[in-house]
Design an enzyme around this catalytic site. Structure first.
Site, PDB file in Angstrom:
ATOM      1  N   ARG A 104     -36.025  -8.707   6.290  1.00  0.00           N
ATOM      2  CA  ARG A 104     -37.269  -8.297   5.610  1.00  0.00           C
ATOM      3  C   ARG A 104     -38.069  -7.293   6.448  1.00  0.00           C
ATOM      4  NH1 ARG A 104     -39.577 -13.522   3.991  1.00  0.00           N
ATOM      5  NH2 ARG A 104     -37.802 -14.275   2.836  1.00  0.00           N
TER       6      ARG A 104
ATOM      7  N   ARG B 233     -43.931  -6.570   3.136  1.00  0.00           N
ATOM      8  CA  ARG B 233     -45.375  -6.466   2.873  1.00  0.00           C
ATOM      9  C   ARG B 233     -46.240  -6.456   4.123  1.00  0.00           C
ATOM     10  NH1 ARG B 233     -46.370 -11.235  -1.111  1.00  0.00           N
ATOM     11  NH2 ARG B 233     -44.446 -12.004  -0.149  1.00  0.00           N
TER      12      ARG B 233
ATOM     13  N   ARG C 148     -45.601   0.157  -3.057  1.00  0.00           N
ATOM     14  CA  ARG C 148     -45.289  -0.817  -4.104  1.00  0.00           C
ATOM     15  C   ARG C 148     -46.474  -1.132  -5.014  1.00  0.00           C
ATOM     16  NH1 ARG C 148     -43.301  -5.581  -4.365  1.00  0.00           N
ATOM     17  NH2 ARG C 148     -43.824  -5.027  -6.481  1.00  0.00           N
TER      18      ARG C 148
ATOM     19  N   ASP D  90     -32.856  -6.942  -3.841  1.00  0.00           N
ATOM     20  CA  ASP D  90     -33.122  -8.374  -3.953  1.00  0.00           C
ATOM     21  C   ASP D  90     -31.836  -9.087  -4.340  1.00  0.00           C
ATOM     22  OD1 ASP D  90     -34.189 -10.935  -5.651  1.00  0.00           O
ATOM     23  OD2 ASP D  90     -35.638 -10.330  -4.139  1.00  0.00           O
TER      24      ASP D  90
ATOM     25  N   TYR E 224     -30.841 -20.799  -7.828  1.00  0.00           N
ATOM     26  CA  TYR E 224     -31.941 -20.082  -8.498  1.00  0.00           C
ATOM     27  C   TYR E 224     -31.750 -20.065 -10.016  1.00  0.00           C
ATOM     28  CZ  TYR E 224     -34.431 -17.963  -4.511  1.00  0.00           C
ATOM     29  OH  TYR E 224     -35.204 -17.746  -3.399  1.00  0.00           O
TER      30      TYR E 224
END
Length: 369
Positions: free
Chosen positions: A38, A42, A51, A87, A165
């Protein structure tokens, strides 16, 4: 790229820093290479700005934006590898499932798999170029845009993690719905895992054809399985993917790139993972480096495993923790990383301190050993 001329996956600039690839293959390196899961995230103000007005999966489908987000951490830090911004849930999307990013909740499946019959709704044959070509375009564009600075890593989620998921419909602390399938519907579970493994194999080969120079398989939910379930429902597919990817790369005369397996919390399976066909075994922060070395042997490179929360410490402390980590792992056959991804509230300065500490301490250790 978008609306303009599409770059082709050939004529890539010459690689200037191959330290990461050499470490992955077990060759000697002057310093220990470092990258962060990552690293395009962010915690970077420029990432948040890029973004800002864009839907998450719309961003994933834009090669131009994925390229920009992949390059941002490289402009700040002397990292030894880039990892394409994407992703793991693009694979269930390719199978026909709808996934949306819900603010404050995370990825959410509008119609998760509930009954065995729901498997019939999934595409049984997936043309990865048609469904995931946007990832391949992003890889090709990024590989050219990197100008040979560092290698580019491609990735996918592993079958069990994606299955969990698809059944849970999003994140879960217990994975009880997904695990109940393993007990109640073992045959259907294997059918789904096999389908996922097949798509993932083609997807990873497509990433190499597009320009990826290494591949990482994320078994992020390994820790929800006990040793027996892992042996039955995760490990066989992890092995199959490594074997099938390498076989197809040979068939298609593509580079045999190093592969990394990161099975979070799967300490009980380290010996098996070391023999699963991957050049690198990634580790989370809950295992001692010496123990991991003892279990994996001398023929694989290890990657990891600083506790991500260590980056909240003062910079001097980060340096001390990195030095100890390097001493414990040894500077060779080793790629420094965190034991999981960077968190959104982390300081870019502290990430920089981590990267710098890996380089300076590993050079010092190598010089004096």
């Amino acid at each position: 790229m978008e609306g303009g001329e599409r770059l082709l996956p050939k004529g890539f600039p010459k690689l200037k820093n191959d330290t990461f690839l050499r470490a992955a293959r077990g060759e000697e390196t002057e310093h220990t290479p470092v990258w962060c899961m990552r690293q395009a995230g962010r915690y970077l103000p420029e990432f948040r700005e890029t973004r800002a007005a864009q839907d998450f999966f719309a961003t994933c489908r834009s090669p131009k934006l994925c390229c920009e987000l992949t390059l941002q951490p490289l402009r700040r830090f002397p990292l030894d590898a880039a990892i394409i911004f994407s992703d793991i849930l693009v694979v269930p999307q390719a199978l026909g499932m709808e996934v949306v990013m819900v603010p404050g909740k995370g990825p959410t499946f509008t119609e998760p798999l509930k009954e065995v019959e729901d498997l019939l709704k999934l595409r049984q044959k997936v043309d990865v170029t048609a469904e995931l070509g946007y990832v391949f375009q992003a890889i090709t564009l990024t590989r050219h845009s990197l100008e040979g600075r560092v290698p580019l890593i491609g990735f996918s989620g592993a079958p069990w993690t994606l299955m969990s998921y698809m059944i849970e419909g999003g994140g879960s602390t217990t994975m009880a719905k997904a695990k109940s399938w393993l007990y109640r519907h073992p045959e259907a579970s294997h059918q789904l895992l096999q389908l996922l493994a097949s798509v993932i194999t083609d997807y990873l080969v497509g990433q190499v054809a597009a320009g990826a120079q290494a591949l990482q398989l994320f078994e992020s939910h390994a820790g929800h399985l006990g040793p027996e379930q892992f042996q039955d429902f995760a490990l066989p597919y992890i092995r199959d993917i490594a074997q099938a990817v390498k076989s197809k790369l040979k068939e298609e005369a593509l580079p045999l790139v190093p592969m990394i397996i990161f099975a979070k919390d799967a300490h009980y399976a380290l010996r098996d993972l070391a023999h699963a066909g991957y050049e690198v075994v990634g580790l989370d922060w809950t295992i001692r480096p010496q123990e991991a070395r003892a279990q994996t042997g001398k023929d694989v490179t290890l990657q990891g495993n600083l506790d991500p929360c260590a980056l909240y410490a003062p910079k001097e402390k980060i340096g001390e923790l990195v030095k100890k980590m390097l001493e414990d792992f040894g500077t060779q056959r080793y790629i420094a990383n965190l034991g999981h991804g960077l968190y959104p509230d982390m300081s870019p300065e502290h990430v920089g301190a981590f990267v710098e500490a890996v380089h300076s301490h590993s050079r010092h250790i190598n010089k004096h050993s």
